[in-house]
Motif scaffolding. Structure first.
Motif, PDB file in Angstrom:
ATOM      1  N   PHE A 748      -1.590 -85.280  34.427  1.00  0.00           N
ATOM      2  CA  PHE A 748      -2.802 -84.732  35.038  1.00  0.00           C
ATOM      3  C   PHE A 748      -2.696 -84.711  36.560  1.00  0.00           C
ATOM      4  N   LEU A 749      -2.078 -85.716  37.135  1.00  0.00           N
ATOM      5  CA  LEU A 749      -1.930 -85.780  38.588  1.00  0.00           C
ATOM      6  C   LEU A 749      -1.075 -84.632  39.104  1.00  0.00           C
ATOM      7  N   SER A 750      -0.001 -84.300  38.372  1.00  0.00           N
ATOM      8  CA  SER A 750       0.841 -83.179  38.801  1.00  0.00           C
ATOM      9  C   SER A 750       0.115 -81.839  38.674  1.00  0.00           C
ATOM     10  N   GLU A 751      -0.825 -81.720  37.735  1.00  0.00           N
ATOM     11  CA  GLU A 751      -1.565 -80.476  37.578  1.00  0.00           C
ATOM     12  C   GLU A 751      -2.696 -80.354  38.602  1.00  0.00           C
ATOM     13  N   LYS A 752      -3.465 -81.424  38.784  1.00  0.00           N
ATOM     14  CA  LYS A 752      -4.631 -81.357  39.662  1.00  0.00           C
ATOM     15  C   LYS A 752      -4.264 -81.501  41.134  1.00  0.00           C
ATOM     16  N   LEU A 753      -3.237 -82.314  41.446  1.00  0.00           N
ATOM     17  CA  LEU A 753      -2.857 -82.572  42.839  1.00  0.00           C
ATOM     18  C   LEU A 753      -1.350 -82.377  42.984  1.00  0.00           C
ATOM     19  N   PRO A 754      -0.865 -81.154  42.969  1.00  0.00           N
ATOM     20  CA  PRO A 754       0.592 -80.929  43.030  1.00  0.00           C
ATOM     21  C   PRO A 754       1.208 -81.364  44.352  1.00  0.00           C
ATOM     22  N   ARG A 755       0.519 -81.168  45.480  1.00  0.00           N
ATOM     23  CA  ARG A 755       1.088 -81.565  46.778  1.00  0.00           C
ATOM     24  C   ARG A 755       1.309 -83.072  46.827  1.00  0.00           C
ATOM     25  N   LEU A 796     -19.169 -96.383  30.031  1.00  0.00           N
ATOM     26  CA  LEU A 796     -19.759 -96.881  28.791  1.00  0.00           C
ATOM     27  C   LEU A 796     -20.378 -95.759  27.965  1.00  0.00           C
ATOM     28  N   TYR A 797     -20.867 -94.714  28.637  1.00  0.00           N
ATOM     29  CA  TYR A 797     -21.544 -93.632  27.913  1.00  0.00           C
ATOM     30  C   TYR A 797     -20.562 -92.577  27.403  1.00  0.00           C
ATOM     31  N   GLU A 798     -19.505 -92.252  28.190  1.00  0.00           N
ATOM     32  CA  GLU A 798     -18.620 -91.141  27.844  1.00  0.00           C
ATOM     33  C   GLU A 798     -17.248 -91.584  27.368  1.00  0.00           C
ATOM     34  N   GLY A 799     -16.768 -92.764  27.766  1.00  0.00           N
ATOM     35  CA  GLY A 799     -15.468 -93.226  27.299  1.00  0.00           C
ATOM     36  C   GLY A 799     -14.404 -93.191  28.375  1.00  0.00           C
ATOM     37  N   THR A 800     -13.123 -93.298  27.938  1.00  0.00           N
ATOM     38  CA  THR A 800     -11.999 -93.441  28.878  1.00  0.00           C
ATOM     39  C   THR A 800     -11.734 -92.180  29.685  1.00  0.00           C
ATOM     40  N   LYS A 801     -12.275 -91.044  29.266  1.00  0.00           N
ATOM     41  CA  LYS A 801     -12.080 -89.831  30.056  1.00  0.00           C
ATOM     42  C   LYS A 801     -12.606 -90.022  31.483  1.00  0.00           C
ATOM     43  N   VAL A 802     -13.653 -90.844  31.642  1.00  0.00           N
ATOM     44  CA  VAL A 802     -14.220 -91.108  32.967  1.00  0.00           C
ATOM     45  C   VAL A 802     -13.206 -91.822  33.848  1.00  0.00           C
ATOM     46  N   ILE A 803     -12.383 -92.711  33.254  1.00  0.00           N
ATOM     47  CA  ILE A 803     -11.390 -93.424  34.054  1.00  0.00           C
ATOM     48  C   ILE A 803     -10.364 -92.439  34.608  1.00  0.00           C
ATOM     49  N   PHE A 804      -9.915 -91.474  33.800  1.00  0.00           N
ATOM     50  CA  PHE A 804      -8.989 -90.447  34.287  1.00  0.00           C
ATOM     51  C   PHE A 804      -9.628 -89.638  35.407  1.00  0.00           C
ATOM     52  N   ARG A 805     -10.871 -89.237  35.221  1.00  0.00           N
ATOM     53  CA  ARG A 805     -11.553 -88.440  36.252  1.00  0.00           C
ATOM     54  C   ARG A 805     -11.603 -89.195  37.581  1.00  0.00           C
ATOM     55  N   TYR A 806     -12.042 -90.441  37.545  1.00  0.00           N
ATOM     56  CA  TYR A 806     -12.188 -91.192  38.793  1.00  0.00           C
ATOM     57  C   TYR A 806     -10.832 -91.563  39.400  1.00  0.00           C
ATOM     58  N   ALA A 807      -9.821 -91.808  38.576  1.00  0.00           N
ATOM     59  CA  ALA A 807      -8.494 -92.092  39.126  1.00  0.00           C
ATOM     60  C   ALA A 807      -7.963 -90.886  39.894  1.00  0.00           C
ATOM     61  N   LEU A 808      -8.145 -89.693  39.338  1.00  0.00           N
ATOM     62  CA  LEU A 808      -7.743 -88.471  40.053  1.00  0.00           C
ATOM     63  C   LEU A 808      -8.597 -88.266  41.306  1.00  0.00           C
ATOM     64  N   ALA A 809      -9.902 -88.554  41.195  1.00  0.00           N
ATOM     65  CA  ALA A 809     -10.791 -88.365  42.344  1.00  0.00           C
ATOM     66  C   ALA A 809     -10.437 -89.310  43.490  1.00  0.00           C
ATOM     67  N   ILE A 810      -9.991 -90.526  43.173  1.00  0.00           N
ATOM     68  CA  ILE A 810      -9.613 -91.470  44.228  1.00  0.00           C
ATOM     69  C   ILE A 810      -8.433 -90.932  45.023  1.00  0.00           C
ATOM     70  N   PHE A 811      -7.423 -90.381  44.328  1.00  0.00           N
ATOM     71  CA  PHE A 811      -6.276 -89.802  45.056  1.00  0.00           C
ATOM     72  C   PHE A 811      -6.690 -88.546  45.820  1.00  0.00           C
TER      73      PHE A 811
END
Length: 908
Positions: A748-755, A796-811
């Motif tokens: 996901f990191l290579s797709e969303k943030l290639p640079r 807690l409401y949506e699941g582990t997908k939120v962790i991926f979203r925020y990890a990408l958002a932090i970078f």
């Protein structure tokens, strides 16, 4: 110095605006001209009249008659003894006052409550009282509108209407229909009331103000020198004058007035003593008129009363003069003494007199105490006697009642039943009618009071709301300015930090300057703490859950980073508190019951307020966790922990002191949450034997305890995270699911943030060394507490997908900063702490849920399955290689053993 209003001659060629201005500044002159020229427009009515004022200070506490008049410029209600006085005795500030009338008080009594004092006034009738209250309300409303810049309606713009009908319409409109308008009582209110004699009081000295003797003297001298003549020549500060009986004398008086105030008094005295044949002839012609005789008699009575009051005032002044003369004689003796010895003797004499007086005062105090004690004894004795008398009276009354009953019984037996019944019915009917009349009067009084209080509350509420709106606007403006100041200061400190990093390349003088500026910036904390009371939203040391808001670093460069972080947090709090947080809190408060919907999902993504978070988390866990366990399942697990020690208990005890080191609830060994955390982890180890305990579960359970507070709720929250949200084998011995998520995240990191991915590959940076712990503990100890709990709300409401979203958002949040670093070691150092520098949670949330779209869960599941197969194949290959290696090692060992045995046989 006596204040005598001066006049300026009228200008017939002036326009209407200047004439109106002169009417306000010199009402006495315009009223005189109005009498001489009836065709001119009448000036607008003034709010003035006689009221009784209750004195609350001084030796005399009684009703005193005062002339009240309203000052439009200052919104003050001034008062003096008579309408002809030039200097007021005092004033009442109406701009912040409230008005009240009580039914229990006497007729015409009302109150004016200011922040510093309560004034009790009394009108001659209830109608006059209601007229005064309505007028004062209107004056206060008009003044507040002008001063505060409130929207002025057509009613307020009219200020004070000129005629009676317009005034009633104004009051009725401003009162919002609470109280009907009261007709003006012209006989007791207005300029016409000034020509009437003031209300007479029983005692002549009662109406004199002992609190303002100098003002009384000024007014008395002015009245003697300037107003003791025919009516029409008096001038007062309230703009009231009496009109002359003969117009011819007014012209001469006006000419004398133009000569100046100092020459005014002798001319008036000369006018009084000269006799004026015209006045004598007019008086002889009108001597037969009963009205003039009555007016002269009233004036004689007024002058007689005034002489009596002045005599009393003179007596008081004589006493003050005697005291001053005694003081003067003592001072003269002291000054005329030839030698210091004589002066010393005088001083000693005074000291002895003071000592004697002090002894007398002490003796009098002792006598006073003895008298008070004897008085108390007498009062107790009198009270006992009164009780005894009351007992006797009660007995006597009871006997009288018995006698009356017997008498009535005898009369009843003797009289005819029909006549007695008629008499009783008539008596009862009259009493009931009288009681009904009293109740009607009380009902009317209470209705009037209720209407007035409703209008008062309505008007004060409107003023308060307007002021509150202005205050809110100013607070928002101040918050924006403070946030801007924090941003500028943060940029300044960031510049200093970059200069500090480049200090080896700077000159020695520049490096010292940068170092001194950094030390000065770090010392600003003490000044900020002193001014913390003036801040709108200061950064606290600990938040609501006990997390340290600003980390404490030992190194100087890290201290500078902590300072920058504190400024960014304060800036974001100031900007989001009024603009974002308040509307969200209002929306959360409007949610009565929680139910899955798109609106709830959006609100949870924005973050749950502190006061609602515990309720929302409990609801999420109860909705997503299938409870197939008995009701007392948690208690049974605790009993099992007490009976049998789990193999993981030792590791749990080792990890307890290392749990949330930046939270004060877990750093103290005496905290109540540490035993709770121990029991939750031990219970979970028995709940899930396949996992038992894994490092990282202590942090998850600690966050659940901080929010939910109850042990059992935190336990089921941990079960929900491990068994429902996270994939299987996420916390197993191999951590295979965690490794799979790291490979999925790199894709996901290579797709969303290639640079950024290319930058990491260029410098051979393995981001899984940083992100593995993010996924394992859901960002605990990585983000600041406020942002962490918002992430957990959505997690807690949506699941582990939120962790991926925020990890990408932090970078993405720090992409530009990372791209500027071109050294591998510096990149790793930056990635160690860069998550703690994120202070804008709203921006991070927007990146996670807007910029990272689309992010379907189906794609995440497919990639997890693909990478899991690859990882399992790799692990199987590693196991095969490991088994082959072990086999080869065993064969080599056996071969060496065989070789060693053959050598021994050859030697033998």
């Amino acid at each position: 110095v006596l204040f005598i209003p001066s006049e300026t001659p009228d200008d017939d060629s002036s326009n209407a605006g200047s004439a109106k201005e002169r009417a306000i500044s010199s009402p006495h002159r315009d009223l005189g001209n109005a009498q001489l020229n009836p065709s001119r427009e009448e000036p607008r009515k003034k709010l003035c009249g006689y009221l009784n004022k209750l004195g609350v200070k001084g030796p005399v506490k009684a009703w005193k008659s005062r002339w009240f008049f309203y000052d439009e410029n200052k919104c003050h209600l001034l008062y003096c003894r008579t309408a002809q006085d030039v200097n007021p005795l005092g004033s009442i500030d109406l701009s912040s006052a409230g008005f009240d009338c009580k039914v229990e008080a006497d007729e015409g009594v009302f109150e004016i409550r200011t922040p510093s004092r309560v004034f009790i006034l009394k009108a001659v009738s209830r109608q006059a009282m209601m007229y005064w209250l309505q007028q004062l309300q209107m004056k206060r409303w008009a003044f507040c509108n002008i001063q505060t810049g409130l929207p002025v309606d057509s009613v307020t713009a009219a200020a004070l209407p000129a005629n009676e009908s317009l005034l009633n319409e104004t009051i009725h409109t401003e009162g919002e229909g609470f109280l009907p308008p009261v007709k003006t009582p012209t006989d007791v209110v207005g300029l016409k009331a000034a020509s009437l004699p003031p209300p007479q009081l029983p005692a002549a000295l009662q109406n004199i103000s002992l609190k303002h003797p100098w003002t009384e003297i000024q007014n008395t001298i002015y009245n003697i020198c300037g107003t003791r003549q025919l009516p029409g020549n008096g001038r007062s500060i309230s703009g009231v004058e009496e009109f002359p009986e003969h117009p011819g004398t007014l012209v001469e008086e006006q000419e004398d007035t133009r000569a100046g105030p100092r020459s005014h008094w002798p001319r008036k005295a000369k006018w009084l003593n000269s006799g004026f044949p015209a006045f004598a002839e007019g008086l002889a012609r009108e001597r037969s008129s009963p009205d003039k005789v009555a007016v002269l008699q009233q004036q004689v009575v007024m002058l007689t009363e005034e002489i009596k009051s002045q005599k009393g005032l003179v007596k008081l002044l004589h006493k003050a003069l005697e005291a001053a003369q005694q003081e003067k004689r003592a001072s003269s003796m002291y000054l005329t003494a030839a030698e210091d010895k004589d002066r010393l003797e005088l001083v000693r004499h005074k000291v002895r007199q003071i000592v004697e007086l002090s002894n007398r005062v002490e003796a009098l105090e002792t006598d006073k105490k003895e008298l008070e004690q004897s008085l108390a004894l007498r009062d107790s004795r009198v009270e006992e006697l009164q009780k005894h008398v009351q007992l006797l009276m009660d007995k006597n009354y009871a006997k009288q009642q018995v006698v009356l009953k017997l008498t009535e019984q005898i009369a009843l037996d003797l009289s005819e039943p029909v006549q007695e019944a008629d008499a009783v019915a008539a008596d009862t009917l009259s009493k009931q009618q009288e009681e009904i009349e009293h109740l009607k009067d009380d009902l009317d009084a209470y209705r009037t009071q209720n209407q007035f209080l409703n209008s008062e509350i309505h008007q004060v509420t409107k003023l308060w709301r307007s002021v509150a709106e202005k205050e809110q606007v100013l607070l928002m403006k101040c918050a924006r300015l403070q946030a801007r100041s924090c941003q500028v200061e943060s940029k300044y400190l960031m510049m200093l930090r970059r200069l500090q990093e480049a200090s080896p390349d700077l000159a020695s003088g520049d490096a010292e300057l940068v170092k001194s500026l950094i030390q000065e910036a770090l010392q600003w904390d003490a000044k900020e703490e002193a001014a913390e009371a003036l801040q709108l939203n200061p950064v606290r040391e600990y938040d609501d859950y006990g997390f340290m808001t600003i980390p404490k670093y030992e190194a100087e460069d890290w201290k500078l980073l902590a300072k920058i972080q504190a400024l960014e947090i304060q800036s974001n709090n100031l900007l989001s508190h009024t603009v974002v947080e308040k509307p969200l809190r209002e929306r959360w408060a409007g949610l009565a019951e929680l139910s899955p919907c798109a609106e709830l999902k959006g609100l949870i993504r924005c973050g749950v307020p502190v006061e609602h978070r515990q309720r929302v988390w409990k609801w999420i866990v109860s909705q997503r966790l299938s409870r197939h366990h008995p009701a007392n399942h948690y208690e049974s697990l605790l009993r099992q922990c007490a009976r049998t020690e789990h193999p993981a208990s030792r590791q749990i005890e080792l990890d307890l002191p290392r749990t949330l080191t930046n939270n004060r609830h877990f750093t103290s060994p005496t905290s109540q949450l540490v035993p709770k955390l121990r029991r939750v982890l031990l219970a979970f180890s028995w709940q899930n034997p396949a996992i038992g305990y894994c490092q990282g579960l202590n942090r998850l359970a600690a966050i659940a305890l901080l929010v939910l507070e109850e042990e059992e709720s935190a336990f089921w929250c941990l079960v929900h995270i491990v068994e429902n949200l996270m994939p299987a084998d996420y916390y197993s011995n191999t951590l295979i699911a965690s490794q799979v998520d790291q490979r999925v995240f790199k894709g996901f990191l290579s797709e969303k943030l290639p640079r950024l991915t290319a930058h990491f590959e260029q410098h051979r940076i393995d981001v899984s060394l940083i992100t593995f712990n993010w996924f394992l503990v859901a960002f605990v100890d990585s983000l600041v507490s406020d942002i962490l709990l918002r992430v957990w709300d959505a997690f807690l409401y949506e699941g582990t997908k939120v962790i991926f979203r925020y990890a990408l958002a932090i970078f993405k949040y720090n992409e530009e900063e990372i791209l500027r670093i071109h050294d591998s070691l510096e990149v790793y150092q930056y990635l160690r702490f860069f998550t703690h520098m994120i202070g804008d949670g709203r921006k991070l949330m927007s990146i996670a849920f807007n910029d990272m779209n689309p992010f379907p869960m189906k794609v995440l599941r497919n990639r997890r399955a693909t990478h899991r197969e690859e990882l399992e194949a790799e692990l199987s290959e590693l196991e095969r290689i490991k088994a082959q290696y072990v086999k080869e090692q065993a064969e080599q060992v056996a071969w060496h053993l065989d070789g060693a045995v053959s050598e021994e046989e050859e030697e033998m």
